[in-house]
Each structure stands twice: as structure tokens, then as C-alpha cells.
Design an enzyme around this catalytic site. Structure first.
Site, PDB file in Angstrom:
ATOM      1  N   ASP A   1      -8.138   5.317   3.032  1.00 48.82           N
ATOM      2  CA  ASP A   1      -7.642   5.790   4.320  1.00 48.82           C
ATOM      3  C   ASP A   1      -8.479   5.170   5.430  1.00 48.82           C
ATOM      4  OD1 ASP A   1      -6.425   7.155   6.353  1.00 48.82           O
ATOM      5  OD2 ASP A   1      -7.034   9.150   5.703  1.00 48.82           O
TER       6      ASP A   1
ATOM      7  N   GLU B   1      -2.908   4.426   5.038  1.00 50.93           N
ATOM      8  CA  GLU B   1      -3.475   5.073   3.859  1.00 50.93           C
ATOM      9  C   GLU B   1      -2.562   4.892   2.658  1.00 50.93           C
ATOM     10  OE1 GLU B   1      -3.419   9.351   3.477  1.00 50.93           O
ATOM     11  OE2 GLU B   1      -2.093   9.527   5.213  1.00 50.93           O
TER      12      GLU B   1
END
Length: 346
Positions: free
Chosen positions: A6, A97
Site C-alpha cells: 500500500d 494498493e
């Protein structure tokens, strides 16, 4: 093992990467409303969705940059190219992500692979990426959350055995405030409180799907399957704005969203697929949302035609006369299935 990668403060990090003057300083990506604050700005208390005028009033030294969709989409493409070098099993979660199944590819050193991925993102894309590793998607995502900013956390079997029973239910991915209120009222606060309960027991409290998921989490059999993305079925674009009932402001934001959505569709396929329908979403300052859908006369990617159709759907939401202010506008372009060409193979 599953990795969850992420990018940290994605929009702000892209801006800080591209402009050295922004690095290490409180800054926000914003247009009337904060879309993404840097970590330096978050330390001051600035958060996404905060009106820009409030930021300027309270923190006049905070730097502000405009939203640059093309720069973020380019950075996203580079990130996903990098992810797929580590494994072909990549499930996007958003533009910054993804979950990566590295089972059998980590050579028994998942921590080393996580650190290598983080280092490669910094070296090749110029962005800080936090990486979490775990046996399931839930554990990997919780690990990446704990790793932020710009770190690595690995949840091995021993750590999972200690942590999983103590996980707060409102920290679980997908458990929102309404669901947690129901669980709280039933005396359920952490995962260990679910032990001994069946799906039928929980169906009287939450939805069937959530009951099934909570039982799986309590038993440690929750989702670890990577789902590869198929052809996009729709493309959306949205933007928040300070509460307003002024038509010109709302339409201006809607027009911008249409332009961004059209650009994204045009970049998906060659030749591009043309939507035959359109959806417009309006969120009000009381949190409620109104969605209007409508067909187009002919499938098209002409931005002006789509803007006109979107404005008609916007008027159908009744936002101008119901007394509430608009805080978000969005548009969705549903897409037909890709055409199968003669050389596409079996």
C-alpha cells in the site's frame, strides 16, 4: 503467504516525489477539499475531506497542490508493473494498493521479499510503500496498516495465534460503524468473543455474508484467495467539495469527473469501449446519497455529449430544492464486454 502493498499518502507522495520543494513539509493535494494530506500535514491534524479554507485559516504555512490525475495514474501503472514482477498473482485493491500471493516465491523468507518489494518501489517508482505479510488477506492488510508509514510488518503463525483472538471487531476489514454497533449491543467486542458462535447465531445480529465472514475469521479460515481482475466493467470518477447548493459549482465538478472518466476509459482498450449508459451520484452534507441512472441515445465517449447527459441526471437528483448541500459528486460509465477478435485465441 500473502503480501499487502500500500503506497503511503499516495497523491501527496507523488507530488513530493515530483517537486523537491514539497518534501518533508506539511502539504495537501486539494481542490476546495483535501484529497490527500502528507504525513507531515496529518501530524498537524489535517485529514482528507477537510475544507481547504479551513486548512488555510488554521495552518497558513501548509503547502497546497492541485489534483493531477494523469500523474497518479502513471504512478499506479508503474507500481502494478512492479508488483507483477514479484508474482503474477496480483489482486488490485485500489490504484495504490494490492494483494500479492507470493507462496513458493519467497523461498521461505517472506520478510526478505517484503523488504525487497518496498525497496524496489522506492528505487524505481520513487514512492514509499508499506508492506504487510500474513497467511490471509485480513492479516496481511492489518500488517500493512501497522507498518505505515514506509515500513514492513510480517505476521507469522506464532504472532497470528497471539494477535487474532485479541483483534477488535471494529478494526476488521469490512466491519463498518453500523455493523459494529450491532455487534457491540450483542456484547461482542473482539474476535475471541465469537468463539463458539455459529453462522446461525450471528445471522440474528448481522447479515448472512457478514456472519459467514466473522465465523471464518474466528476459526482462522478467512479469505486467502487472490482474484485476478477481469476486463473492467465500469469506470468511475468522483470528487468531494465543500457543502454547496450552487448549480455552477456542482456542474463544474461533475464536468471534471466526466472528463477524468472518459480519459480512463480511453486508456483501457484499443479500440476503446463506448458506454451506452451513465450514472451520476450525489452525496449530501447529511451523509445520504442519491444515484440516478440513464441510457445514452447512442454509445459514445464524446466528453461533451456525456457532460450534457450527466447534467440532466444531476437535475433529476433534486439537489437544488431539497435544502441539503452537496459534498460529493461522482460519475460512472458502465462498459460493454470487450469484443472477441479473431486472433484472440481459444
Amino acid at each position: 503467504m500473502i503480501l499487502h502493498a500500500d503506497a503511503d499518502a499516495f497523491f501527496a507522495s507523488v507530488e513530493q516525489r515530483d517537486d523537491p520543494r514539497l518534501r518533508g513539509r506539511p502539504m495537501v493535494v486539494a481542490h476546495e477539499v483535501v484529497a490527500c494530506p502528507s504525513y507531515e500535514a496529518r501530524a498537524l491534524g489535517i485529514h482528507a475531506g477537510m475544507p481547504l479554507r479551513q486548512v488555510r485559516r488554521r495552518w497558513p504555512d501548509v503547502l497546497v497542490t492541485d489534483y493531477r490525475s494523469e500523474a497518479y495514474e502513471e504512478a499506479s501503472a508503474l507500481l502494478f508493473d512492479l508488483f507483477r514482477r514479484f508474482t503474477p498473482l496480483v489482486e488490485p485493491g485500489s490504484m495504490e494498493e494490492a494483494f500479492l500471493d507470493v507462496t513458493g516465491r519467497d523461498r521461505g523468507d517472506v520478510s526478505g521479499m517484503a523488504h525487497a518489494l518496498r525497496a524496489a518501489a522506492r528505487a524505481e517508482v520513487g514512492l514509499p510503500v508499506s508492506v504487510g505479510a500474513g497467511r490471509t488477506k485480513l492479516m496481511a492488510k492489518l500488517a500493512s496498516r501497522r507498518a505505515k508509514p514506509d515500513g514492513v510488518v510480517v505476521v507469522d503463525a506464532e504472532l497470528e495465534a497471539r494477535v487474532r483472538p485479541r483483534l477488535r471487531l471494529d478494526d476488521l476489514w469490512g466491519v463498518g460503524p453500523t455493523t459494529y454497533e450491532k455487534l457491540h449491543a450483542a456484547g461482542l467486542f473482539v474476535v475471541s468473543d465469537l468463539h463458539g458462535l455459529s453462522e446461525d447465531d450471528l445471522k440474528g445480529i448481522v447479515t448472512t455474508a457478514m456472519a459467514r465472514r466473522l465465523v471464518a475469521i474466528a476459526r482462522g479460515t478467512d479469505d486467502a484467495t487472490i482474484r485476478l481482475p477481469g476486463p473492467r466493467r465500469s469506470v468511475s470518477a468522483s470528487r468531494s467539495l465543500p457543502s454547496t447548493r450552487t448549480r455552477s459549482k456542482v456542474v463544474a465538478v461533475l464536468d471534471e469527473c466526466v472528463g477524468r472518466a472518459v480519459a480512463r476509459v480511453a486508456g483501457l482498450d484499443d479500440p476503446p469501449r463506448r458506454p451506452g449508459r451513465l450514472e451520476v451520484l450525489v452525496r449530501y452534507d447529511d451523509g445520504t446519497q442519491v444515484l440516478e441512472r440513464g441510457p445514452l441515445e447512442v454509445p459514445t465517449l464524446d466528453a461533451d455529449t456525456l457532460r450534457g447527459a450527466a447534467a440532466e441526471l444531476l437535475d433529476r437528483t433534486g439537489y437544488e430544492w431539497d435544502g441539503r448541500g452537496v459534498t460529493m459528486v461522482g460519475v460512472t460509465l458502465p462498459l460493454p464486454a470487450p469484443a472477441i477478435t479473431a486472433d484472440a485465441g481459444p
